[in-house]
Design a protein around this motif. Sequence first.
Motif, mmCIF file in Angstrom:
data_model
loop_
_atom_site.group_PDB
_atom_site.id
_atom_site.type_symbol
_atom_site.label_atom_id
_atom_site.label_comp_id
_atom_site.label_asym_id
_atom_site.label_seq_id
_atom_site.Cartn_x
_atom_site.Cartn_y
_atom_site.Cartn_z
ATOM 1 N N SER A 98 8.661 7.947 10.726
ATOM 2 C CA SER A 98 9.404 7.041 11.617
ATOM 3 C C SER A 98 10.901 7.021 11.302
ATOM 4 O O SER A 98 11.707 6.580 12.125
ATOM 5 N N GLY A 99 11.249 7.450 10.088
ATOM 6 C CA GLY A 99 12.655 7.381 9.668
ATOM 7 C C GLY A 99 13.096 5.942 9.395
ATOM 8 O O GLY A 99 14.276 5.666 9.223
ATOM 9 N N LYS A 100 12.120 5.028 9.383
ATOM 10 C CA LYS A 100 12.466 3.617 9.155
ATOM 11 C C LYS A 100 11.809 3.116 7.872
ATOM 12 O O LYS A 100 10.721 3.582 7.517
ATOM 13 N N GLU A 101 12.485 2.151 7.251
ATOM 14 C CA GLU A 101 11.891 1.609 6.025
ATOM 15 C C GLU A 101 10.724 0.698 6.371
ATOM 16 O O GLU A 101 10.816 -0.138 7.274
ATOM 17 N N TRP A 102 9.625 0.865 5.651
ATOM 18 C CA TRP A 102 8.443 0.026 5.857
ATOM 19 C C TRP A 102 8.750 -1.389 5.345
ATOM 20 O O TRP A 102 9.402 -1.530 4.314
ATOM 21 N N PRO A 103 8.286 -2.431 6.030
ATOM 22 C CA PRO A 103 8.635 -3.787 5.562
ATOM 23 C C PRO A 103 8.082 -4.125 4.175
ATOM 24 O O PRO A 103 7.023 -3.639 3.786
ATOM 25 N N ARG A 104 8.865 -4.935 3.466
ATOM 26 C CA ARG A 104 8.492 -5.352 2.094
ATOM 27 C C ARG A 104 8.126 -6.828 2.096
ATOM 28 O O ARG A 104 8.604 -7.596 2.948
ATOM 29 N N ASP A 105 7.303 -7.225 1.124
ATOM 30 C CA ASP A 105 6.993 -8.660 0.967
ATOM 31 C C ASP A 105 8.126 -9.316 0.170
ATOM 32 O O ASP A 105 9.033 -8.623 -0.296
ATOM 33 N N PRO A 106 8.097 -10.651 -0.002
ATOM 34 C CA PRO A 106 9.214 -11.315 -0.688
ATOM 35 C C PRO A 106 9.418 -10.842 -2.135
ATOM 36 O O PRO A 106 10.493 -11.015 -2.698
ATOM 37 N N ASP A 107 8.400 -10.234 -2.740
ATOM 38 C CA ASP A 107 8.576 -9.694 -4.095
ATOM 39 C C ASP A 107 9.106 -8.268 -4.072
ATOM 40 O O ASP A 107 9.255 -7.635 -5.120
ATOM 41 N N GLY A 108 9.309 -7.738 -2.886
ATOM 42 C CA GLY A 108 9.855 -6.379 -2.777
ATOM 43 C C GLY A 108 8.794 -5.289 -2.688
ATOM 44 O O GLY A 108 9.120 -4.113 -2.608
ATOM 45 N N ALA A 109 7.524 -5.679 -2.699
ATOM 46 C CA ALA A 109 6.456 -4.661 -2.603
ATOM 47 C C ALA A 109 6.190 -4.375 -1.122
ATOM 48 O O ALA A 109 6.246 -5.287 -0.295
ATOM 49 N N TRP A 138 3.218 -15.230 6.868
ATOM 50 C CA TRP A 138 2.939 -13.905 7.452
ATOM 51 C C TRP A 138 3.760 -12.824 6.776
ATOM 52 O O TRP A 138 3.394 -11.661 6.786
ATOM 53 N N ARG A 139 4.892 -13.217 6.160
ATOM 54 C CA ARG A 139 5.737 -12.202 5.535
ATOM 55 C C ARG A 139 5.102 -11.582 4.282
ATOM 56 O O ARG A 139 5.633 -10.660 3.692
ATOM 57 N N TRP A 140 3.960 -12.143 3.869
ATOM 58 C CA TRP A 140 3.248 -11.546 2.732
ATOM 59 C C TRP A 140 2.281 -10.435 3.163
ATOM 60 O O TRP A 140 1.727 -9.733 2.321
ATOM 61 N N GLY A 141 2.042 -10.334 4.456
ATOM 62 C CA GLY A 141 1.063 -9.334 4.909
ATOM 63 C C GLY A 141 -0.318 -9.639 4.344
ATOM 64 O O GLY A 141 -0.604 -10.767 3.905
ATOM 65 N N ASP A 142 -1.189 -8.643 4.347
ATOM 66 C CA ASP A 142 -2.569 -8.838 3.860
ATOM 67 C C ASP A 142 -2.581 -8.833 2.328
ATOM 68 O O ASP A 142 -2.988 -7.853 1.689
ATOM 69 N N ALA A 143 -2.145 -9.923 1.741
ATOM 70 C CA ALA A 143 -2.019 -10.001 0.277
ATOM 71 C C ALA A 143 -3.400 -9.973 -0.391
ATOM 72 O O ALA A 143 -4.402 -10.380 0.205
ATOM 73 N N VAL A 144 -3.413 -9.523 -1.637
ATOM 74 C CA VAL A 144 -4.670 -9.511 -2.421
ATOM 75 C C VAL A 144 -5.012 -10.942 -2.817
ATOM 76 O O VAL A 144 -4.185 -11.654 -3.388
ATOM 77 N N ILE A 145 -6.231 -11.369 -2.507
ATOM 78 C CA ILE A 145 -6.640 -12.717 -2.930
ATOM 79 C C ILE A 145 -7.721 -12.661 -4.012
ATOM 80 O O ILE A 145 -7.965 -13.648 -4.698
ATOM 81 N N VAL A 146 -8.374 -11.494 -4.123
ATOM 82 C CA VAL A 146 -9.275 -11.262 -5.266
ATOM 83 C C VAL A 146 -8.913 -9.884 -5.810
ATOM 84 O O VAL A 146 -8.953 -8.895 -5.074
ATOM 85 N N ARG A 147 -8.514 -9.862 -7.070
ATOM 86 C CA ARG A 147 -8.055 -8.602 -7.648
ATOM 87 C C ARG A 147 -9.225 -7.680 -7.956
ATOM 88 O O ARG A 147 -10.369 -8.110 -7.995
ATOM 89 N N LYS A 148 -8.893 -6.415 -8.214
ATOM 90 C CA LYS A 148 -9.961 -5.453 -8.555
ATOM 91 C C LYS A 148 -10.565 -5.779 -9.921
ATOM 92 O O LYS A 148 -11.751 -5.629 -10.137
ATOM 93 N N ASP A 149 -9.713 -6.218 -10.849
ATOM 94 C CA ASP A 149 -10.159 -6.361 -12.236
ATOM 95 C C ASP A 149 -10.699 -7.746 -12.576
ATOM 96 O O ASP A 149 -11.442 -7.887 -13.543
ATOM 97 N N VAL A 150 -10.318 -8.758 -11.831
ATOM 98 C CA VAL A 150 -10.838 -10.113 -12.090
ATOM 99 C C VAL A 150 -11.252 -10.750 -10.764
ATOM 100 O O VAL A 150 -10.679 -10.425 -9.730
#
Length: 296
Positions: free
Chosen positions: A117-128, A189-201
């Motif tokens: 796309s040549g465009k930057e993908w949106p980031r969450d407030p932590d920059g991810a 909504w600016r967090w997108g589909d955030a992880v609510i249960v981690r892989k490890d815990v």
Amino acid sequence: MTKPVFRFAPSPNGRLHLGHAYSALLNDTLARRLNGRFLLRIEDIDITRCRPEYESAIDEDLRWLGLEWEKPVRRQSEYFADYRKTFQALKGKGLAYPCFCSRKEIAQKIEAVEAESGKEWPRDPDGAPLYPGICRKLSDDEAARRIEAGEPHAWRIDMQAARQLLPGPHTFTRFTLDGDEEIAEADPWRWGDAVIVRKDVPTSYHLSVVLDDALQGVTHVVRGQDLEAATDLHVLLQKLLELPTPRYHHHGLILDPGGDKLAKSRKSEALHELREQGVTPAEIRQRLGFQPTPST
Ligand code: GLU
């Protein structure tokens, strides 16, 4: 009227520094001012990084500062079953989906989209980068088969579904140290589909903190500005789970002389080092702008 409840909620993954002291002292001061309660909560879900010796050190450092808190102390690692139940409630409402992606897969996908796309993908407030939704497209059958086969997976909040259920606006009360209050609007909504249960815990910071604040009857959350954006997600989770929303205050961060944020990982001057250098708790209080002794 029930008493206001404040809490200081450190993670035992390193020694406390001046920034923690500020947060703890501020919670204690405000609790005293409002004739409220002050709780300590140990946020140790990260079982690989948290250690019991850091927990004892938290106890020692806070007592040295002259703080007292109610017992028993809630230790998050003892409540994984509660978090699981809370997660099941979200899942039961169709608000979560399993995600099998590795970090590398996500990064590659975003790189490809950005290149095309040549465009930057949106980031969450932590920059991810926001999660690009790869696993949202999996059929229920395929997801179930992969879980059954033991494939490691996290669970993400489905923001599309959440938004459909509760479009908002989602508001909460913000307060200042002078006692003024204002209604603020959360933008989860600016967090997108955030992880609510981690892989490890079987939980995440967001899920645990929201449940614990509700179970402990916390009325006032006072924490650093580095967690201000997370509040938007917490407010949404509270509404989805039908939990009360506390009032929030996000305080400025204590910086080192070079203007950088203090961090355990950068070995910023820890409280125990200051203590060993002969600094007194009264001096710490004074340096951070508090009364030399706790005001009652
Ligand atoms: N455990 C978090 C930390 O140490 C603080 C969480 C909170 O205050 O909500 O950064």
